[in-house]
Design a protein around this motif. Structure first.
Motif, PDB file in Angstrom:
ATOM      1  N   MET A 136     -12.834  42.069  52.336  1.00  0.00           N
ATOM      2  CA  MET A 136     -14.178  42.179  51.766  1.00  0.00           C
ATOM      3  C   MET A 136     -14.198  43.381  50.832  1.00  0.00           C
ATOM      4  SD  MET A 136     -16.693  41.318  54.997  1.00  0.00           S
ATOM      5  CE  MET A 136     -18.112  40.977  53.946  1.00  0.00           C
ATOM      6  N   ALA A 137     -14.720  43.175  49.627  1.00  0.00           N
ATOM      7  CA  ALA A 137     -14.743  44.252  48.632  1.00  0.00           C
ATOM      8  C   ALA A 137     -16.035  45.050  48.740  1.00  0.00           C
ATOM      9  CB  ALA A 137     -14.620  43.669  47.224  1.00  0.00           C
ATOM     10  N   PRO A 138     -15.996  46.345  48.424  1.00  0.00           N
ATOM     11  CA  PRO A 138     -17.211  47.158  48.390  1.00  0.00           C
ATOM     12  C   PRO A 138     -17.994  46.858  47.104  1.00  0.00           C
ATOM     13  CG  PRO A 138     -15.328  48.504  47.791  1.00  0.00           C
ATOM     14  CD  PRO A 138     -14.796  47.149  48.141  1.00  0.00           C
ATOM     15  N   VAL A 139     -18.951  45.952  47.194  1.00  0.00           N
ATOM     16  CA  VAL A 139     -19.746  45.546  46.036  1.00  0.00           C
ATOM     17  C   VAL A 139     -21.230  45.754  46.338  1.00  0.00           C
ATOM     18  CG1 VAL A 139     -18.064  43.869  45.185  1.00  0.00           C
ATOM     19  CG2 VAL A 139     -19.740  43.169  46.888  1.00  0.00           C
ATOM     20  N   ASN A 140     -22.043  45.584  45.320  1.00  0.00           N
ATOM     21  CA  ASN A 140     -23.488  45.658  45.487  1.00  0.00           C
ATOM     22  C   ASN A 140     -23.922  44.596  46.501  1.00  0.00           C
ATOM     23  OD1 ASN A 140     -26.259  45.655  45.280  1.00  0.00           O
ATOM     24  ND2 ASN A 140     -26.332  45.088  43.124  1.00  0.00           N
ATOM     25  N   PRO A 141     -24.436  44.983  47.653  1.00  0.00           N
ATOM     26  CA  PRO A 141     -24.768  43.982  48.680  1.00  0.00           C
ATOM     27  C   PRO A 141     -25.849  43.002  48.236  1.00  0.00           C
ATOM     28  CG  PRO A 141     -25.641  46.141  49.282  1.00  0.00           C
ATOM     29  CD  PRO A 141     -24.738  46.350  48.095  1.00  0.00           C
ATOM     30  N   ALA A 142     -26.654  43.398  47.250  1.00  0.00           N
ATOM     31  CA  ALA A 142     -27.696  42.498  46.755  1.00  0.00           C
ATOM     32  C   ALA A 142     -27.149  41.498  45.744  1.00  0.00           C
ATOM     33  CB  ALA A 142     -28.830  43.305  46.125  1.00  0.00           C
ATOM     34  N   PHE A 143     -25.930  41.715  45.257  1.00  0.00           N
ATOM     35  CA  PHE A 143     -25.305  40.788  44.319  1.00  0.00           C
ATOM     36  C   PHE A 143     -23.803  40.883  44.528  1.00  0.00           C
ATOM     37  CE2 PHE A 143     -23.958  39.017  40.236  1.00  0.00           C
ATOM     38  CZ  PHE A 143     -24.855  37.961  40.112  1.00  0.00           C
ATOM     39  N   ALA A 144     -23.333  40.270  45.588  1.00  0.00           N
ATOM     40  CA  ALA A 144     -21.955  40.480  46.044  1.00  0.00           C
ATOM     41  C   ALA A 144     -20.972  39.442  45.533  1.00  0.00           C
ATOM     42  CB  ALA A 144     -21.931  40.482  47.571  1.00  0.00           C
ATOM     43  N   SER A 145     -21.460  38.378  44.915  1.00  0.00           N
ATOM     44  CA  SER A 145     -20.583  37.283  44.532  1.00  0.00           C
ATOM     45  C   SER A 145     -19.721  37.653  43.330  1.00  0.00           C
ATOM     46  CB  SER A 145     -21.414  36.038  44.198  1.00  0.00           C
ATOM     47  OG  SER A 145     -20.578  34.987  43.753  1.00  0.00           O
ATOM     48  N   LEU A 146     -18.405  37.494  43.471  1.00  0.00           N
ATOM     49  CA  LEU A 146     -17.466  37.655  42.364  1.00  0.00           C
ATOM     50  C   LEU A 146     -17.001  36.277  41.910  1.00  0.00           C
ATOM     51  CD1 LEU A 146     -15.157  40.459  43.828  1.00  0.00           C
ATOM     52  CD2 LEU A 146     -17.042  40.757  42.226  1.00  0.00           C
ATOM     53  N   ASN A 147     -16.749  36.135  40.597  1.00  0.00           N
ATOM     54  CA  ASN A 147     -16.155  34.864  40.199  1.00  0.00           C
ATOM     55  C   ASN A 147     -14.686  34.844  40.607  1.00  0.00           C
ATOM     56  OD1 ASN A 147     -14.455  35.868  38.083  1.00  0.00           O
ATOM     57  ND2 ASN A 147     -16.172  35.840  36.649  1.00  0.00           N
ATOM     58  N   LEU A 148     -14.059  33.693  40.489  1.00  0.00           N
ATOM     59  CA  LEU A 148     -12.722  33.501  41.036  1.00  0.00           C
ATOM     60  C   LEU A 148     -11.715  34.476  40.419  1.00  0.00           C
ATOM     61  CD1 LEU A 148     -10.976  31.847  42.931  1.00  0.00           C
ATOM     62  CD2 LEU A 148     -10.676  30.156  41.109  1.00  0.00           C
ATOM     63  N   ALA A 149     -11.725  34.588  39.099  1.00  0.00           N
ATOM     64  CA  ALA A 149     -10.765  35.478  38.434  1.00  0.00           C
ATOM     65  C   ALA A 149     -11.005  36.931  38.803  1.00  0.00           C
ATOM     66  CB  ALA A 149     -10.845  35.291  36.920  1.00  0.00           C
ATOM     67  N   GLN A 150     -12.282  37.325  38.932  1.00  0.00           N
ATOM     68  CA  GLN A 150     -12.584  38.702  39.333  1.00  0.00           C
ATOM     69  C   GLN A 150     -12.012  39.007  40.711  1.00  0.00           C
ATOM     70  OE1 GLN A 150     -16.850  38.485  38.972  1.00  0.00           O
ATOM     71  NE2 GLN A 150     -16.868  39.805  37.156  1.00  0.00           N
ATOM     72  N   ALA A 151     -12.174  38.072  41.628  1.00  0.00           N
ATOM     73  CA  ALA A 151     -11.675  38.294  42.985  1.00  0.00           C
ATOM     74  C   ALA A 151     -10.156  38.422  42.990  1.00  0.00           C
ATOM     75  CB  ALA A 151     -12.123  37.143  43.895  1.00  0.00           C
ATOM     76  N   VAL A 152      -9.481  37.548  42.246  1.00  0.00           N
ATOM     77  CA  VAL A 152      -8.021  37.615  42.170  1.00  0.00           C
ATOM     78  C   VAL A 152      -7.585  38.926  41.517  1.00  0.00           C
ATOM     79  CG1 VAL A 152      -5.960  36.567  41.142  1.00  0.00           C
ATOM     80  CG2 VAL A 152      -7.732  35.114  42.156  1.00  0.00           C
ATOM     81  N   LEU A 153      -8.279  39.323  40.453  1.00  0.00           N
ATOM     82  CA  LEU A 153      -7.935  40.560  39.754  1.00  0.00           C
ATOM     83  C   LEU A 153      -8.103  41.770  40.662  1.00  0.00           C
ATOM     84  CD1 LEU A 153      -8.584  41.492  36.127  1.00  0.00           C
ATOM     85  CD2 LEU A 153      -9.363  43.070  37.876  1.00  0.00           C
ATOM     86  N   LEU A 154      -9.184  41.793  41.440  1.00  0.00           N
ATOM     87  CA  LEU A 154      -9.437  42.935  42.320  1.00  0.00           C
ATOM     88  C   LEU A 154      -8.324  43.083  43.355  1.00  0.00           C
ATOM     89  CD1 LEU A 154     -11.378  45.170  43.221  1.00  0.00           C
ATOM     90  CD2 LEU A 154     -12.569  43.469  44.614  1.00  0.00           C
ATOM     91  N   VAL A 155      -7.956  41.994  43.982  1.00  0.00           N
ATOM     92  CA  VAL A 155      -6.887  42.041  44.982  1.00  0.00           C
ATOM     93  C   VAL A 155      -5.545  42.366  44.322  1.00  0.00           C
ATOM     94  CG1 VAL A 155      -5.584  40.663  46.652  1.00  0.00           C
ATOM     95  CG2 VAL A 155      -8.089  40.515  46.580  1.00  0.00           C
ATOM     96  N   GLY A 156      -5.300  41.740  43.153  1.00  0.00           N
ATOM     97  CA  GLY A 156      -4.051  41.995  42.444  1.00  0.00           C
ATOM     98  C   GLY A 156      -3.912  43.436  42.004  1.00  0.00           C
TER      99      GLY A 156
END
Length: 262
Positions: A136-156
């Motif tokens: 789970m990423a530390p994101v704005n809890p009121a708007f936590a959804s990342l798009n697919l590429a963002q999620a892959v980029l963050l983990v990568g």
């Protein structure tokens, strides 16, 4: 580049464009193995390669699976990404800690995969249940959804940091990657002797021009000027440029106390 790296597993991805963008993010951080579980629009998908922006090897090497169970069958450590709390007794890791765990597993000879869910809904709880840990990423809890590429980029990105000391930005045969800090390839920081020599010239020129006026305020004005230039971290080249400025200004004639143009 790391030879062994986590495997990216996209579960029921919807748009080919998003698969391509995820592949591009993978290539940015040396992740090369992509697995797809029943992509909605079928595979291969021309939009995926178009949106991969040159990361063709990731798209061309992608493997297709019918189920998540098949996609993770040869792995011994699996991470599941999600933005929602799950009522499961399972470790929850931030991306940095997840990358550290993945690095340890791979260093020990293991094979690691990271699950990413569909763009609209994310991973199903049954898929999360198959994982060893949740990311789970530390994101704005009121708007936590990342798009697919963002999620892959963050983990990568976090994985790439953990995988070893890397340069910054682009690298070519003639232009190496950047490094943190101030580049000094063609100059160096000025020595104290060089700075003091400049101060002496500057202060003499300012005295002649009438800037250090009235005389009783001159010492504190000089001190402030020295502090200003000392804070700047001047290079030897910059000091030489300042000497040139002082020489140019010294050729002008001012009367003591005469106001000068800004």
């Amino acid at each position: 580049m790391p030879v062994e790296a986590p495997i990216v597993i996209l579960v029921h991805p919807q748009l080919g464009e998003n698969i391509g963008a995820a592949a591009r993010a993978m290539a940015n951080f040396a992740l090369s193995e992509l697995r797809l579980v029943k992509p909605r629009d079928g595979w291969p998908n021309p939009q995926a390669k178009a949106n991969a922006s040159g990361a063709d090897w990731v798209i061309d090497g992608a493997k297709l699976y019918d189920t998540v169970e098949e996609a993770i069958g040869d792995l011994d450590y699996v991470l599941a990404t999600t933005a929602r709390r799950r009522d499961m007794i399972k470790p929850v890791l931030a991306p940095e800690e997840a990358a550290r765990a993945a690095q340890g597993r791979i260093a020990a000879g293991g094979r690691v995969g990271v699950l990413f869910g569909p763009e609209r809904t994310g991973l199903e709880s049954d898929h999360v249940a198959l994982a060893d840990a949740i990311v789970m990423a530390p994101v704005n809890p009121a708007f936590a959804s990342l798009n697919l590429a963002q999620a892959v980029l963050l983990v990568g990105y976090e994985w790439f940091k953990q995988a070893g000391e890397q340069g910054l930005g682009r690298a070519t045969p003639v232009d190496p990657s950047g490094e943190q800090g101030t580049p000094m390839s063609e100059t160096r920081l000025a020595t104290k002797a060089e700075l003091l020599n400049f101060f002496t010239r500057l202060e003499a020129a300012l005295t002649r021009s009438g800037f250090l006026y009235p005389p009783e305020k001159a010492p504190i004005m000089v001190r402030n000027l020295r502090n200003l230039f000392a804070r700047a971290g001047l290079t030897e080249r910059e000091v030489r440029t300042l000497h040139g400025i002082v020489s140019s200004l010294a050729r002008q004639r001012f009367e003591p106390g005469e106001p000068q143009d800004d």
